[in-house]
Each structure stands twice: as C-alpha cells, then as structure tokens.
Design an enzyme around this catalytic site. Structure first.
Site, PDB file in Angstrom:
ATOM      1  N   GLU A  24       5.481  -4.906 -11.848  1.00  0.00           N
ATOM      2  CA  GLU A  24       5.121  -4.383 -10.535  1.00  0.00           C
ATOM      3  C   GLU A  24       5.211  -5.460  -9.461  1.00  0.00           C
ATOM      4  O   GLU A  24       4.598  -6.526  -9.576  1.00  0.00           O
ATOM      5  CB  GLU A  24       3.703  -3.804 -10.548  1.00  0.00           C
ATOM      6  N   GLY A  25       5.959  -5.183  -8.418  1.00  0.00           N
ATOM      7  CA  GLY A  25       6.099  -6.129  -7.335  1.00  0.00           C
ATOM      8  C   GLY A  25       4.855  -6.236  -6.476  1.00  0.00           C
ATOM      9  O   GLY A  25       3.882  -5.493  -6.656  1.00  0.00           O
ATOM     10  N   ALA A  26       4.896  -7.173  -5.531  1.00  0.00           N
ATOM     11  CA  ALA A  26       3.790  -7.363  -4.584  1.00  0.00           C
ATOM     12  C   ALA A  26       4.342  -7.171  -3.183  1.00  0.00           C
ATOM     13  O   ALA A  26       5.277  -7.862  -2.779  1.00  0.00           O
ATOM     14  CB  ALA A  26       3.198  -8.758  -4.739  1.00  0.00           C
ATOM     15  N   GLY A  27       3.781  -6.213  -2.427  1.00  0.00           N
ATOM     16  CA  GLY A  27       4.289  -5.973  -1.082  1.00  0.00           C
ATOM     17  C   GLY A  27       5.714  -5.447  -1.119  1.00  0.00           C
ATOM     18  O   GLY A  27       6.083  -4.678  -2.001  1.00  0.00           O
TER      19      GLY A  27
ATOM     20  N   LYS B 110       1.990  -7.536 -13.800  1.00  0.00           N
ATOM     21  CA  LYS B 110       1.898  -7.847 -12.372  1.00  0.00           C
ATOM     22  C   LYS B 110       2.069  -9.357 -12.211  1.00  0.00           C
ATOM     23  O   LYS B 110       1.124 -10.132 -12.428  1.00  0.00           O
ATOM     24  CB  LYS B 110       0.536  -7.410 -11.822  1.00  0.00           C
TER      25      LYS B 110
ATOM     26  N   ASP C 196       0.798  -1.239   0.000  1.00  0.00           N
ATOM     27  CA  ASP C 196       0.000   0.000   0.000  1.00  0.00           C
ATOM     28  C   ASP C 196       0.826   1.282   0.000  1.00  0.00           C
ATOM     29  O   ASP C 196       0.393   2.301   0.555  1.00  0.00           O
ATOM     30  CB  ASP C 196      -0.972   0.023   1.189  1.00  0.00           C
ATOM     31  N   VAL C 197       2.002   1.264  -0.635  1.00  0.00           N
ATOM     32  CA  VAL C 197       2.769   2.504  -0.771  1.00  0.00           C
ATOM     33  C   VAL C 197       2.458   3.211  -2.090  1.00  0.00           C
ATOM     34  O   VAL C 197       2.944   4.317  -2.332  1.00  0.00           O
ATOM     35  CB  VAL C 197       4.291   2.275  -0.654  1.00  0.00           C
ATOM     36  N   GLY C 198       1.659   2.556  -2.941  1.00  0.00           N
ATOM     37  CA  GLY C 198       1.275   3.179  -4.201  1.00  0.00           C
ATOM     38  C   GLY C 198       1.979   2.639  -5.430  1.00  0.00           C
ATOM     39  O   GLY C 198       2.104   3.346  -6.436  1.00  0.00           O
ATOM     40  N   LYS C 199       2.430   1.394  -5.377  1.00  0.00           N
ATOM     41  CA  LYS C 199       3.145   0.814  -6.520  1.00  0.00           C
ATOM     42  C   LYS C 199       2.295   0.807  -7.787  1.00  0.00           C
ATOM     43  O   LYS C 199       2.784   1.106  -8.879  1.00  0.00           O
ATOM     44  CB  LYS C 199       3.593  -0.619  -6.196  1.00  0.00           C
TER      45      LYS C 199
END
Length: 234
Positions: A115-118, A37, A12-15
């Site tokens: 895009e990474g996860a977490g 993703k 939830d940092v906005g990736k």
C-alpha cells in the site's frame, strides 16, 4: 507468484480500506495474502493504546493470522509526508531496505499487497531523490489505482495514469471509492473509462468501516482480472 501495489490519486482516497478489502477477497480463495505498508505516518492514541490505523486495520480484518513485524517498513508519529515525518524523528527512509522487505515477503506469500502513502510523487527523502513512484518502478510490480468519484477525480485520475504509463508501470485496474450514486459521479466514472479501458470496481460510501466485512467485489471486472492474474502466475 504475483504481487501488486495499491496506490492512490491523493491522500485519504481509501487506499487502506481497499487494500484490506482486496486482502480479504483473495484470502477467501485460499491464497496466503500479506498486506505491507512500506511507510506509515500518524500515530493514534486511543483507549490507552498507541497504534497506526493502516496496519491495525489489516490485523483487525484479516482472515488469516498476520505477522506484525512483516506489515510495515517505517512508522512515524507525525501525520505528514514521509520525508518530513522521518526528518522530525531524525531518521531517513532507506529505499533499498523497503525493496528488500518486499522481495522477502514475495518469497513467503502467494500475494503481497503493497500500500502506497499519499500520491505517486510523495517524497521519501529530504532532497526529493526518491518518491513513492520510484520505489514502485524499482519493485517491478503492477498497481491497482484507487480514486474518488467526486468532483475533480477526472483530472487527478488521468494525471496519475499518465504518470504510471510514462514510467512503464502496469495498471491492473481502478477502484472508484466512496460512490454515492449521483449522476455526476456516474459520469465521472464513465469519462475516465473512456480514456482508459481498464478493469474496475466501484465501491459505495460505507457508513461504517466495519461494513467492509460484508462487502464483496468478486463480481467486478477488477477482481476477475486480479484473481485470474494471481492463479495464472501461481
């Protein structure tokens, strides 16, 4: 052709917002850009439809037509760590499959944004043998790091950068996301850049996600780095 990851210091940092923003900015320069993703979790039900926020955002805001089947490797219903969400559905994440997909997408597009996860050490399997960072290392692609501007970001950001440097992953730059302009936030950004002199962009806290279509980072040192990086390779 050159491609890169968008990774975060945490969840939830906005990736996804930043991935979408970078996608749009590069598409405006006549580059064929594909967001990807590898693993997404947390199925959403709204207005009679099931969907995943990450890939849905790519499709909604892309300036180019995207092939839905190329946007994602694995999707799991539970909003949880990939290893646990996969376990709940009796599945396992095949890292080799993800890397193969990334390779194929690189061959077909000017830019692939993974895009990474977490965060970096999110496990992809029950035994913890593979983390997101392991996949990044094996992909041999550089990263753009997304972090917060709020309290705690100095520690989280520096630890993440140390982990990337320890595994010899190139960092193209940093995005400071969700800035409200406070004195503390300005100092946080300044302090991080004192430790790591990297290209960067500071994104304000958007009142509505749709405002992404009006926002530009073309004037930032981060975008200059990315655009020069892409065009020099191409």
């Amino acid at each position: 052709m050159q491609h890169f990851w968008v990774v975060g210091t945490d969840t939830d940092v906005g990736k996804t917002v930043i991935t979408t923003l970078l996608m749009r900015q590069l598409q405006k320069h006549d580059l064929q850009v594909m967001p990807y993703k590898p693993v997404q979790t947390g199925e959403v039900y709204e207005n009679g439809y099931y969907f995943y926020n990450d890939t849905a955002m790519y499709e909604k805001y892309s300036l180019q037509r995207l092939k839905q089947e190329n946007l994602n490797g694995y999707s799991f219903k539970e909003a949880a760590s990939p290893h646990f969400a996969a376990q709940l559905e009796g599945q396992q994440i095949d890292v080799g499959h993800l890397l193969q997909q990334i390779q194929l997408l690189q061959q077909a597009n000017d830019v692939v944004i993974c895009e990474g996860a977490g965060g970096l050490f999110v496990p992809l399997d029950t035994y913890g043998e593979n983390t997101l960072l392991d996949v990044i290392v094996q992909s041999k692609l550089p990263v753009v790091l997304v972090t917060r501007t709020t309290l705690g970001t100095i520690n989280h950001t520096l630890l993440t950068l140390e982990a990337l440097h320890a595994r010899n992953v190139e960092v193209l730059g940093i995005v400071f996301n969700g800035d409200t302009g406070s004195q503390m936030e300005r100092d946080n950004v300044k302090m991080i850049l004192q430790y790591h002199d990297l290209p960067y962009a500071t994104i304000p806290k958007l009142q509505d996600i749709s405002h992404i279509i009006d926002y530009s980072i073309s004037h930032t040192s981060l975008f200059e780095r990315l655009f020069k990086y892409e065009t020099s390779i191409n």
